[in-house]
Design an enzyme around this catalytic site. Structure first.
Site, short mmCIF file in Angstrom:
data_model
loop_
_atom_site.label_atom_id
_atom_site.label_comp_id
_atom_site.label_asym_id
_atom_site.label_seq_id
_atom_site.Cartn_x
_atom_site.Cartn_y
_atom_site.Cartn_z
N ASN A 48 0.84 -1.21 0.00
CA ASN A 48 0.00 0.00 0.00
C ASN A 48 0.87 1.26 0.00
O ASN A 48 0.62 2.21 -0.74
CB ASN A 48 -0.88 0.05 1.27
CG ASN A 48 -1.94 -1.03 1.29
OD1 ASN A 48 -2.23 -1.66 0.28
ND2 ASN A 48 -2.56 -1.24 2.46
N GLY A 219 -5.41 9.76 13.37
CA GLY A 219 -6.63 9.68 12.56
C GLY A 219 -7.09 11.07 12.15
O GLY A 219 -6.29 11.88 11.66
N ASP A 251 -1.30 3.87 5.68
CA ASP A 251 -0.33 3.50 4.64
C ASP A 251 -0.25 4.57 3.56
O ASP A 251 0.82 4.84 3.01
CB ASP A 251 -0.71 2.15 4.01
CG ASP A 251 -0.70 1.02 5.01
OD1 ASP A 251 0.07 1.10 5.99
OD2 ASP A 251 -1.45 0.05 4.81
N GLY A 288 -12.34 1.02 0.19
CA GLY A 288 -11.27 0.15 -0.28
C GLY A 288 -9.92 0.63 0.22
O GLY A 288 -9.80 1.67 0.87
#
Ligand code: RIB
Length: 304
Positions: A48, A219, A251, A288
């Site tokens: 990623n 976050g 990532d 995703g």
């Protein structure tokens, strides 16, 4: 720019086929629940990070191991479509390509990446501008790669994910940038992280263990940075967005950090982090893992 054929960002790490089930809640042990959506995406922390750095425009190379199976073949095609060098992507018959789901996790061929694989890639590692390592392969191999890079003056970016409580102390001294999230920070230091102040405390502990610069991601709150040069924690907030899916956002952030460090070496670390915060915040606005990572052409051009 790197000399022709040499990668600016080298990633030593994992590839996973992400089996993503969307459910309204997690099942209890032994319980069957209905999911409302299922999809397969390319994932794995190392891959990623490499994909995000490549989509932003870095010349990238991945050192990893996949199975000799259809998931492994598809993964190699995925790297090629994203312009990533696959010269050191090994395929093995001894394990299946790693797979991950929200509930069950299996590392597969990632654990077969070994010292011989690193030796074969020694030239690429020692000539990179930035190397990224994580802990989804054998930790001894991540450490060996960091040491190889560090001893050649390559900037080392270490993401201790998934976290190990008993992390070899050499990881701290061989990481130019040590980037962890709140839960990894707690596992490593025992300090629960709920706000920027806690993150600053973690940063100070990790500096004492030998890190040069620590980033603790928070976050939607952005992150806190602290360095040996400026040992006062600095909160760098992220812009407010509506998150759809945060899988792999960390990532995206790490891949973006490596891109800016390699391709814009004169930017301050604070500026690199601000830009990377923005890119990760774009990734959470689509569902995703890699499928949510933005391409350079779709981003505001004043980022570059
Ligand atoms: O960091 C997100 C990644 O962790 C997912 O892509 C999954 O593969 C797991 O490795």
């Amino acid at each position: 720019m790197a000399a022709a054929g040499l990668a600016e960002v080298v990633v030593v790490g994992s590839c996973m086929t992400d089996l993503v089930s969307l459910t309204t809640r997690l099942p209890k042990a032994g319980e069957t629940i209905h999911g409302h959506k299922f999809f397969i995406d390319f994932g794995g922390k190392g891959a990623n990070q490499c994909i995000q750095a490549a989509r932003l425009g870095a010349k990238t190379l991945m050192i990893c191991k996949v199975g000799k199976d259809s998931f492994g073949n598809d993964y190699i095609e995925n790297f090629k479509r994203n312009g990533i060098s696959t010269e050191f992507v090994g395929q093995t018959e001894d394990a299946a390509t790693g797979a991950a789901s929200i509930i069950v996790n299996s590392e597969g061929a990632n654990l077969l990446l070994d010292s011989e694989d690193l030796k074969r890639a020694a030239n690429a590692i020692s000539k990179a501008k930035v190397i990224i390592c994580q802990l989804e392969i054998a930790s001894s191999i991540s450490l060996e790669a960091l040491k190889m890079a560090h001893s050649n003056g390559v900037k080392t970016l270490f993401n201790p994910a998934p976290a190990l409580a008993e992390l070899d102390p050499q990881f701290y001294t061989h990481s130019d940038i040590f980037c962890c999230n709140e839960s990894e920070a707690e596992i490593l230091t025992g300090i629960p992280v709920g706000n920027p102040e806690d993150a600053g405390k973690v940063g100070l502990v990790l500096l004492e263990r030998g890190c040069k610069l620590v980033i603790v991601t928070l976050g939607p709150e952005g992150c806190v940075m602290i360095s040996v040069e400026e040992p006062i924690p600095k909160h760098i907030p992220a812009g407010k967005v509506t998150a759809v899916d945060t899988t792999g956002a960390g990532d995206s952030f790490v891949g973006a950090l490596a891109f800016f460090m390699a391709c814009y070496p004169h930017l301050s670390m604070e500026e690199v982090i601000r830009k990377s915060n923005f890119i990760a915040s774009v990734s959470v606005q689509a569902s995703g893992t890699q499928s949510s990572y933005p391409y350079r052409k779709d981003l505001p051009q004043d980022l570059f």
